[in-house]
Design a protein around this motif. Sequence first.
Motif, mmCIF file in Angstrom:
data_model
loop_
_atom_site.group_PDB
_atom_site.id
_atom_site.type_symbol
_atom_site.label_atom_id
_atom_site.label_comp_id
_atom_site.label_asym_id
_atom_site.label_seq_id
_atom_site.Cartn_x
_atom_site.Cartn_y
_atom_site.Cartn_z
ATOM 1 N N CYS A 1 0.980 -1.429 -0.211
ATOM 2 C CA CYS A 1 0.037 0.000 0.129
ATOM 3 C C CYS A 1 0.538 0.958 0.378
ATOM 4 N N THR A 2 0.857 1.836 -0.740
ATOM 5 C CA THR A 2 1.568 3.099 -1.036
ATOM 6 C C THR A 2 0.602 4.635 -0.150
ATOM 7 N N GLU A 3 -0.131 4.669 0.702
ATOM 8 C CA GLU A 3 -0.186 4.895 1.310
ATOM 9 C C GLU A 3 -1.153 6.351 0.675
ATOM 10 N N CYS A 4 -2.230 6.189 -0.680
ATOM 11 C CA CYS A 4 -1.928 7.276 -1.623
ATOM 12 C C CYS A 4 -2.968 7.920 -1.182
ATOM 13 N N ARG A 5 -4.038 7.004 -0.996
ATOM 14 C CA ARG A 5 -5.111 7.751 0.033
ATOM 15 C C ARG A 5 -6.505 7.429 -0.873
ATOM 16 N N ARG A 6 -5.904 7.525 -1.671
ATOM 17 C CA ARG A 6 -7.525 7.658 -3.098
ATOM 18 C C ARG A 6 -8.766 6.678 -2.671
ATOM 19 N N CYS A 7 -8.118 5.512 -2.414
ATOM 20 C CA CYS A 7 -9.318 5.136 -1.937
ATOM 21 C C CYS A 7 -10.441 6.062 -1.123
ATOM 22 N N SER A 8 -9.572 6.910 -0.423
ATOM 23 C CA SER A 8 -10.448 7.780 0.770
ATOM 24 C C SER A 8 -11.167 8.558 0.441
ATOM 25 N N VAL A 9 -10.783 8.721 -1.195
ATOM 26 C CA VAL A 9 -11.545 9.996 -1.421
ATOM 27 C C VAL A 9 -13.051 8.982 -2.079
ATOM 28 N N PHE A 10 -12.627 8.788 -2.135
ATOM 29 C CA PHE A 10 -14.173 7.703 -2.596
ATOM 30 C C PHE A 10 -15.075 6.763 -1.375
ATOM 31 N N CYS A 11 -14.468 7.060 -0.065
ATOM 32 C CA CYS A 11 -15.392 6.264 0.815
ATOM 33 C C CYS A 11 -16.432 6.985 1.168
ATOM 34 N N PRO A 12 -17.584 6.437 1.659
ATOM 35 C CA PRO A 12 -18.405 7.556 1.871
ATOM 36 C C PRO A 12 -18.138 8.138 3.237
ATOM 37 N N TYR A 13 -17.315 7.332 4.000
ATOM 38 C CA TYR A 13 -17.069 7.813 5.718
ATOM 39 C C TYR A 13 -15.362 8.360 5.829
ATOM 40 N N GLY A 14 -15.285 8.319 4.503
ATOM 41 C CA GLY A 14 -13.702 8.694 4.712
ATOM 42 C C GLY A 14 -12.659 7.742 4.948
ATOM 43 N N ILE A 15 -12.693 6.612 5.367
ATOM 44 C CA ILE A 15 -12.123 5.724 6.179
ATOM 45 C C ILE A 15 -10.649 5.832 4.943
ATOM 46 N N ASP A 16 -9.791 6.480 5.545
ATOM 47 C CA ASP A 16 -8.354 6.771 5.503
ATOM 48 C C ASP A 16 -7.689 5.414 4.916
ATOM 49 N N THR A 17 -6.860 4.752 4.453
ATOM 50 C CA THR A 17 -6.773 3.587 3.615
ATOM 51 C C THR A 17 -4.864 3.660 4.799
ATOM 52 N N ALA A 18 -4.911 4.783 4.865
ATOM 53 C CA ALA A 18 -3.109 4.861 5.028
ATOM 54 C C ALA A 18 -2.889 5.598 6.639
ATOM 55 N N GLU A 19 -3.941 5.571 6.820
ATOM 56 C CA GLU A 19 -4.017 5.500 8.439
ATOM 57 C C GLU A 19 -4.133 4.386 9.317
ATOM 58 N N ILE A 20 -4.633 3.454 8.546
ATOM 59 C CA ILE A 20 -4.072 2.244 8.560
ATOM 60 C C ILE A 20 -3.656 1.302 8.373
ATOM 61 N N THR A 21 -2.726 1.590 7.190
ATOM 62 C CA THR A 21 -1.103 0.917 6.763
ATOM 63 C C THR A 21 -0.329 1.848 7.408
ATOM 64 N N MET A 22 -0.315 2.737 8.380
ATOM 65 C CA MET A 22 0.320 3.296 8.706
ATOM 66 C C MET A 22 0.314 2.698 10.634
ATOM 67 N N MET A 23 -0.336 2.385 10.614
ATOM 68 C CA MET A 23 -0.849 1.348 12.109
ATOM 69 C C MET A 23 -0.081 -0.095 11.743
ATOM 70 N N GLY A 24 -0.858 -0.354 11.059
ATOM 71 C CA GLY A 24 -0.292 -1.956 10.595
ATOM 72 C C GLY A 24 1.018 -1.513 10.842
ATOM 73 N N ARG A 25 1.882 -0.879 9.584
ATOM 74 C CA ARG A 25 4.032 -1.192 9.898
ATOM 75 C C ARG A 25 3.813 -0.779 11.343
ATOM 76 N N GLU A 26 2.989 0.027 11.988
ATOM 77 C CA GLU A 26 4.067 0.436 13.636
ATOM 78 C C GLU A 26 4.101 -0.480 14.589
ATOM 79 N N LEU A 27 2.817 -1.946 14.468
ATOM 80 C CA LEU A 27 2.916 -2.639 14.848
ATOM 81 C C LEU A 27 3.825 -4.070 14.476
ATOM 82 N N LEU A 28 3.967 -3.694 13.256
ATOM 83 C CA LEU A 28 4.958 -4.605 12.693
ATOM 84 C C LEU A 28 6.521 -4.573 13.179
ATOM 85 N N GLY A 29 6.192 -2.966 13.069
ATOM 86 C CA GLY A 29 7.617 -2.684 14.340
ATOM 87 C C GLY A 29 8.016 -2.763 15.244
ATOM 88 N N LEU A 30 6.973 -3.412 16.314
ATOM 89 C CA LEU A 30 7.425 -3.061 17.782
ATOM 90 C C LEU A 30 7.553 -5.070 17.243
#
Lengths: 199, 555
Positions: free
Chosen positions: B168-197
């Motif tokens: 995921c390149t955290e580009c946020r294109r999906c968030s533009v189309f999400c009716p709730y504005g869910i930002d996958t970039a934020e989710i990817t960032m959290m996923g990467r932080e957890l992996l980092g632990l």
Amino acid sequence: MHWSMLIILLRHLRLFTNPVPFFVTALERADGFMEVGLPVVFITTVVFVVALAYLLYRRLAIGQVRYISLVGDYFPLFLLLGIGISGFWLRHLAKTDIASVKEMVLGLARFAPVVPETISPLFYGHLFLVCVLLAYLPFSKLTHMAGVFLSPTRNMANNNRTVRHVNPWDYPVKVHTYEEYEDELREKMKSAGIPVERQ
Amino acid sequence: MKKPKPDEMEYYQQEDLLKLDWGPRKTSWMDTAVDFRPGTYIYPGKAKNLRVLDLPNPRDWAVTDDDWQLPEGWKQIVLEGMAERLSKYRSFKVFMDICVRCGACADKCHFFIGSGDPKNMPVLRAELLRSIYRKDFTALGKVFGKLAGGRELTPDVIKEWFYYFFQCTECRRCSVFCPYGIDTAEITMMGRELLGLLGLYVNWVIEPVANCYRFGNHLGIQPHGLKDTLEFMAEDIEEATGIQIDIPINKKGAEILFFTPSGDFVAAPGIYTCMAYMLLFHELGIDYTWSTYASDGGNFGLFTSHEALKRLNSKIYAEAKRLGVKWILGGECGHMWRVINQYMDTVSGPADFLEVPRSPLTGTVFEHARSTKVVHIMEFLADAIRHGKLNLDPSRNDHIRVTFHDSCNTARGMGILEEPRYVIRNACNHFYEMPENTIREQTFCCGGGAGLGTDENMEMRLRGGLPRGSAVRHVQEHHGVNQLAAMCAIDRATLVTVCDYWAPGVQVTGISELVANAMIFKGEKRRTHDLRLEPIPGMTEVGEESETVEVAANE
């Protein structure tokens, strides 16, 4: 569909109130202006059931959407469809005795329950599904409406360059200071003619 | 001929990549294991880099190992890390809860379009995390388990996270189309932080972070090396224009601290953009300085964790304070601007020792950057052009037919949409937009952002680059476009490959480079060659041409 649901909900007030508020009667008149059938078929009823059927069809027929769907995605659809269809049935096919239903409901509200014998079991089915819906609603995806208002990408301004936003749980982190940097690279910097803080 | 390897473009046949199946897979996504195939994943972070940064569990391992040597009690670490982040980040908590799996995002992701892998649908990428969240943090999930969409956290889930959160390149294109504005970039960032632990990083990200921490830039260029690099550029500038420029480095009391991503110090075509900055500042008489300590605007910490981001970002304000500058000017970059726009003031501010930026050329006060005190080079140039401060002759770029690629971070993240177009229109006579649903807020990613722009990952880069590449090919076929302008260093590095593969014949350029090539400088010699030292059509005799090509090849 959302509007239909609201209007259907308001129409049901007829069963809880006495006398029936004027806006409920007005809604009914507007909703049934096509005057098809007897009793008149409400547009919202049709829209509600057809829209739900479409949502269900979409979830089943589009492969990708089916692939991502969970039980929690189907359950509310079936539940609402059940409520919609049983409601339609009660009004148009079973021709429920509304007077006794009202008697029973008002009885419940006054903690003096009465059980009129003229109410069909289907009505209790309808009522049961509605109770399930009320219990399930707060835990389900049906509270998705809250997301529209809670989503930070929807309710925060993109003004970070103009206004400073303070992080309440900010904490210090380990950084590599300029002094440490210069200490490691001072000789190289000096021989390249780059200014340094300490000789 | 040597057989190409999976990290080379030639390894992949277009007809193979285009055999795409976007349909559902036979097995449920929860039961489909990851297939680590060379070309689709990035090598793990080396122990030495983790040690520089005091990160947990440094060890050398391979993605294809069965045992990833997770630390003792890894499950506990992940769940506690998740609990902590759920309480800290409202975005994370809300995005875990509100998705209704409507599918609006599914076909908006360049990786899904280019790969057909269902787990590259943003919704499923998020479900990878959400399923664990449901199982361990929600009442329904605890009681009903799989029926409520929850699943057990196992080493296979961790492998899956590693694979897909680095797809995921955290580009946020999906968030533009999400009716709730869910930002996958934020989710990817959290996923990467957890992996980092657990000490799971990719080396392409964590080595730059380690370098930047120690030497001030991702490439680990030391101060004397940086000076040499800039001096080489100055020589090329002189050869192209006949103008001698100064290179102010770590100069105390300068008015402006200038910084740009370090990618532009070493690799073409980024270096031409870097040359353009120096040339423009020289011509306009701007009192600026480079810094060797804060020599990178880029911040791969953004692709690691919020903490790493802060550790790297702190240098910029610290250096601005040490040098005593008045304000800061930033070059063309994507994620660097995401950090400046979204985080810098909060994590490293307040920058109350700086002044609200004011252009020395026009007197314009950049009120919108009142708090960060950092201005974008396009804002600066657009303002200068508007006030007639740049002497531009766009006909010098008449051999160029250019299109503009909106970089995800500056376009979607910041809304810098008009300034670059205004600058390009003033520097070039032939500007053509790509189709509407591929530009501005709906722009398609280059396929190599967020730390994925390495050759190890070549298959995914080409796949992710398919939508952008197709849009470029479209304007190439319809308008004869031969250059793609982008104001992001990662774009300038990765789109070269994307264009070579999907729209061969289109070159990549920075916007400042176009400006410098169009600009008439005081005391310049007859301009026969552009900043790339390539002959400008119509300006050279036939005989001269071959000689210069040789010179360029020797560089």
